[in-house]
Design a protein around this motif. Structure first.
Motif, PDB file in Angstrom:
ATOM      1  N   PRO A   1       2.684   2.032  -1.089  1.00  0.00           N
ATOM      2  CA  PRO A   1       4.033   1.553  -1.480  1.00  0.00           C
ATOM      3  C   PRO A   1       5.108   2.567  -0.743  1.00  0.00           C
ATOM      4  O   PRO A   1       4.975   3.604  -0.381  1.00  0.00           O
ATOM      5  CB  PRO A   1       3.997   1.836  -2.910  1.00  0.00           C
ATOM      6  N   ASN A   2       6.143   2.026  -0.469  1.00  0.00           N
ATOM      7  CA  ASN A   2       7.384   2.752   0.038  1.00  0.00           C
ATOM      8  C   ASN A   2       6.788   3.237   1.358  1.00  0.00           C
ATOM      9  O   ASN A   2       7.292   4.701   1.699  1.00  0.00           O
ATOM     10  CB  ASN A   2       7.819   3.613  -0.952  1.00  0.00           C
ATOM     11  N   SER A   3       6.202   2.801   2.210  1.00  0.00           N
ATOM     12  CA  SER A   3       5.573   3.516   3.595  1.00  0.00           C
ATOM     13  C   SER A   3       5.684   2.473   4.748  1.00  0.00           C
ATOM     14  O   SER A   3       5.800   1.047   4.493  1.00  0.00           O
ATOM     15  CB  SER A   3       4.326   3.784   3.370  1.00  0.00           C
ATOM     16  N   ASN A   4       5.978   2.813   6.011  1.00  0.00           N
ATOM     17  CA  ASN A   4       6.304   2.045   6.994  1.00  0.00           C
ATOM     18  C   ASN A   4       5.096   1.921   7.864  1.00  0.00           C
ATOM     19  O   ASN A   4       4.797   1.137   8.691  1.00  0.00           O
ATOM     20  CB  ASN A   4       7.338   2.674   8.093  1.00  0.00           C
ATOM     21  N   GLN A   5       4.100   2.522   7.144  1.00  0.00           N
ATOM     22  CA  GLN A   5       2.630   2.370   7.839  1.00  0.00           C
ATOM     23  C   GLN A   5       2.094   0.893   7.654  1.00  0.00           C
ATOM     24  O   GLN A   5       2.165   0.414   6.666  1.00  0.00           O
ATOM     25  CB  GLN A   5       1.800   3.381   7.218  1.00  0.00           C
ATOM     26  N   PRO A   6       1.382   0.229   8.468  1.00  0.00           N
ATOM     27  CA  PRO A   6       0.960  -0.989   8.428  1.00  0.00           C
ATOM     28  C   PRO A   6      -0.240  -0.776   7.361  1.00  0.00           C
ATOM     29  O   PRO A   6      -1.013   0.163   7.360  1.00  0.00           O
ATOM     30  CB  PRO A   6       0.265  -1.558   9.599  1.00  0.00           C
ATOM     31  N   PRO A   7      -0.703  -2.049   6.526  1.00  0.00           N
ATOM     32  CA  PRO A   7      -1.657  -1.773   5.628  1.00  0.00           C
ATOM     33  C   PRO A   7      -3.092  -1.812   6.394  1.00  0.00           C
ATOM     34  O   PRO A   7      -3.209  -2.150   7.522  1.00  0.00           O
ATOM     35  CB  PRO A   7      -1.836  -3.343   4.966  1.00  0.00           C
ATOM     36  N   ALA A   8      -3.996  -1.240   5.762  1.00  0.00           N
ATOM     37  CA  ALA A   8      -5.319  -1.012   6.344  1.00  0.00           C
ATOM     38  C   ALA A   8      -6.370  -2.072   6.108  1.00  0.00           C
ATOM     39  O   ALA A   8      -6.064  -2.608   4.810  1.00  0.00           O
ATOM     40  CB  ALA A   8      -5.943   0.370   5.677  1.00  0.00           C
ATOM     41  N   GLU A   9      -6.980  -2.576   6.834  1.00  0.00           N
ATOM     42  CA  GLU A   9      -8.014  -3.453   6.481  1.00  0.00           C
ATOM     43  C   GLU A   9      -9.309  -2.918   5.991  1.00  0.00           C
ATOM     44  O   GLU A   9      -9.796  -2.362   6.428  1.00  0.00           O
ATOM     45  CB  GLU A   9      -8.450  -4.290   7.951  1.00  0.00           C
TER      46      GLU A   9
ATOM     47  N   ALA B   1     -15.231   5.280   2.025  1.00  0.00           N
ATOM     48  CA  ALA B   1     -15.444   4.664   0.919  1.00  0.00           C
ATOM     49  C   ALA B   1     -14.299   4.098   0.007  1.00  0.00           C
ATOM     50  O   ALA B   1     -13.175   4.462  -0.040  1.00  0.00           O
ATOM     51  CB  ALA B   1     -16.199   5.753   0.012  1.00  0.00           C
ATOM     52  N   LEU B   2     -14.673   2.850  -0.766  1.00  0.00           N
ATOM     53  CA  LEU B   2     -13.558   2.232  -1.560  1.00  0.00           C
ATOM     54  C   LEU B   2     -14.204   1.871  -2.714  1.00  0.00           C
ATOM     55  O   LEU B   2     -15.378   1.527  -2.640  1.00  0.00           O
ATOM     56  CB  LEU B   2     -13.113   1.128  -0.551  1.00  0.00           C
ATOM     57  N   LEU B   3     -13.278   1.694  -3.403  1.00  0.00           N
ATOM     58  CA  LEU B   3     -14.145   1.602  -4.996  1.00  0.00           C
ATOM     59  C   LEU B   3     -13.889  -0.005  -5.414  1.00  0.00           C
ATOM     60  O   LEU B   3     -13.203  -0.629  -5.405  1.00  0.00           O
ATOM     61  CB  LEU B   3     -12.910   2.161  -5.864  1.00  0.00           C
ATOM     62  N   LEU B   4     -15.033  -0.157  -6.447  1.00  0.00           N
ATOM     63  CA  LEU B   4     -15.257  -1.419  -7.426  1.00  0.00           C
ATOM     64  C   LEU B   4     -16.082  -0.762  -8.372  1.00  0.00           C
ATOM     65  O   LEU B   4     -16.476   0.084  -8.359  1.00  0.00           O
ATOM     66  CB  LEU B   4     -15.895  -2.199  -6.493  1.00  0.00           C
ATOM     67  N   SER B   5     -16.235  -1.943  -9.340  1.00  0.00           N
ATOM     68  CA  SER B   5     -16.951  -1.313 -10.516  1.00  0.00           C
ATOM     69  C   SER B   5     -17.747  -2.592 -11.307  1.00  0.00           C
ATOM     70  O   SER B   5     -18.104  -3.370 -10.399  1.00  0.00           O
ATOM     71  CB  SER B   5     -16.069  -0.686 -11.534  1.00  0.00           C
ATOM     72  N   ALA B   6     -17.787  -2.465 -12.659  1.00  0.00           N
ATOM     73  CA  ALA B   6     -18.799  -3.453 -13.096  1.00  0.00           C
ATOM     74  C   ALA B   6     -19.050  -4.849 -12.689  1.00  0.00           C
ATOM     75  O   ALA B   6     -17.779  -5.355 -12.773  1.00  0.00           O
ATOM     76  CB  ALA B   6     -18.634  -3.413 -14.739  1.00  0.00           C
ATOM     77  N   ALA B   7     -20.146  -5.408 -12.797  1.00  0.00           N
ATOM     78  CA  ALA B   7     -20.330  -6.747 -12.209  1.00  0.00           C
ATOM     79  C   ALA B   7     -20.302  -7.745 -13.433  1.00  0.00           C
ATOM     80  O   ALA B   7     -20.512  -7.418 -14.629  1.00  0.00           O
ATOM     81  CB  ALA B   7     -21.621  -6.716 -11.641  1.00  0.00           C
TER      82      ALA B   7
ATOM     83  N   ALA C   1     -16.251  -2.094   4.507  1.00  0.00           N
ATOM     84  CA  ALA C   1     -15.755  -1.565   5.866  1.00  0.00           C
ATOM     85  C   ALA C   1     -14.278  -1.066   5.817  1.00  0.00           C
ATOM     86  O   ALA C   1     -13.520  -1.972   5.195  1.00  0.00           O
ATOM     87  CB  ALA C   1     -16.016  -2.730   6.780  1.00  0.00           C
ATOM     88  N   TYR C   2     -14.039  -0.097   6.320  1.00  0.00           N
ATOM     89  CA  TYR C   2     -12.700   0.275   6.606  1.00  0.00           C
ATOM     90  C   TYR C   2     -12.183   0.229   8.012  1.00  0.00           C
ATOM     91  O   TYR C   2     -12.880   0.747   8.769  1.00  0.00           O
ATOM     92  CB  TYR C   2     -12.579   1.913   6.017  1.00  0.00           C
ATOM     93  N   GLN C   3     -11.378  -0.496   8.257  1.00  0.00           N
ATOM     94  CA  GLN C   3     -10.814  -0.728   9.803  1.00  0.00           C
ATOM     95  C   GLN C   3     -11.832  -1.252  10.700  1.00  0.00           C
ATOM     96  O   GLN C   3     -12.122  -0.911  11.755  1.00  0.00           O
ATOM     97  CB  GLN C   3     -10.192   0.296  10.266  1.00  0.00           C
ATOM     98  N   GLY C   4     -12.958  -2.185  10.074  1.00  0.00           N
ATOM     99  CA  GLY C   4     -14.016  -2.540  11.159  1.00  0.00           C
ATOM    100  C   GLY C   4     -15.122  -1.970  10.908  1.00  0.00           C
ATOM    101  O   GLY C   4     -16.236  -2.443  11.835  1.00  0.00           O
TER     102      GLY C   4
END
Length: 212
Positions: free
Chosen positions: A143-151, A13-19, A169-172
């Motif tokens: 931030p401050n991480s060597n991990q690649p960004p998640a799509e 799950a990922l966040l958004l809010s008011a339209a 979608a998280y990582q496809g």
């Protein structure tokens, strides 16, 4: 048995809010820009609520839920996740499921996003599926991480006259598709009894709302 319904939802799950309003006659490029701005603006609004240390637990929960439910087309998503059981369930059970899904989703999204308040989401573009249906692409950056960004992709519909979120979608892997698989499997193991699924989601929502 597949992973629990709660794990499947909160994992992606990922966040958004008011339209914000959208004119139906916007050119495709302008409509895409509106969808991208909608995602970008509301991600930050939601994260600001979760980061605000001046809010107590109840205030944070209530404000986050208001923003989230202002964004998401809850009924459309809930009906989709019922799969074939939507056609056979009594109308009153369907309505009760939509309400239980709303409460559970709000609690699960907040529980998930509380883990990512130090991260940022960067909009990288969008794809038009139809004149009122867009996939907005973003990267989740630690931030401050060597991990690649998640799509992370957000599906935004504008056929109601304003942008609304209908899938993530998280990582496809698309959330509503996974939810549908989880819910249909659960109902298949419980004789298609939607009331059993309602009770399960309601219990999970209560447990998620408890302070940790």
């Amino acid at each position: 048995m597949r992973p629990s319904i709660h794990v499947a939802l909160t994992r992606r799950a990922l966040l958004l809010s008011a339209a914000a309003p959208l004119a139906m006659a916007l050119p495709a490029a302008a409509a895409a820009n509106v969808a991208e701005s909608f995602v970008d603006d509301n991600i930050h609004k939601g994260l600001e609520i979760l980061r605000d240390k001046k809010l107590n637990t109840v205030q944070r929960r209530d404000q986050f839920e208001t923003l989230l439910l202002g964004l998401v087309d809850v009924r459309r998503i809930a009906l989709f996740t019922l799969g074939q059981y939507r056609r056979t369930a009594p109308p009153e059970d369907v309505d009760a499921f939509v309400n239980a899904f709303k409460n559970y989703a709000a609690a699960a999204y907040q529980s998930y996003f509380a883990k990512y308040t130090n991260q940022t989401l960067k909009v990288t573009g969008s794809t038009e599926r139809s004149p009122t249906d867009f996939i907005v692409q973003t990267l989740l950056v630690e931030p401050n991480s060597n991990q690649p960004p998640a799509e992370v992709d957000f599906r935004v519909r504008t056929d109601t006259g304003k942008p609304v979120l209908v899938d993530v979608a998280y990582q496809g892997i698309w959330l509503s598709l996974e939810q549908r698989d989880q819910f249909v499997a659960f109902l298949g193991q419980n004789n298609g009894n939607v009331r059993t699924l309602i009770a399960h989601l309601s219990e999970l929502a209560v447990n998620l709302a408890k302070p940790t």
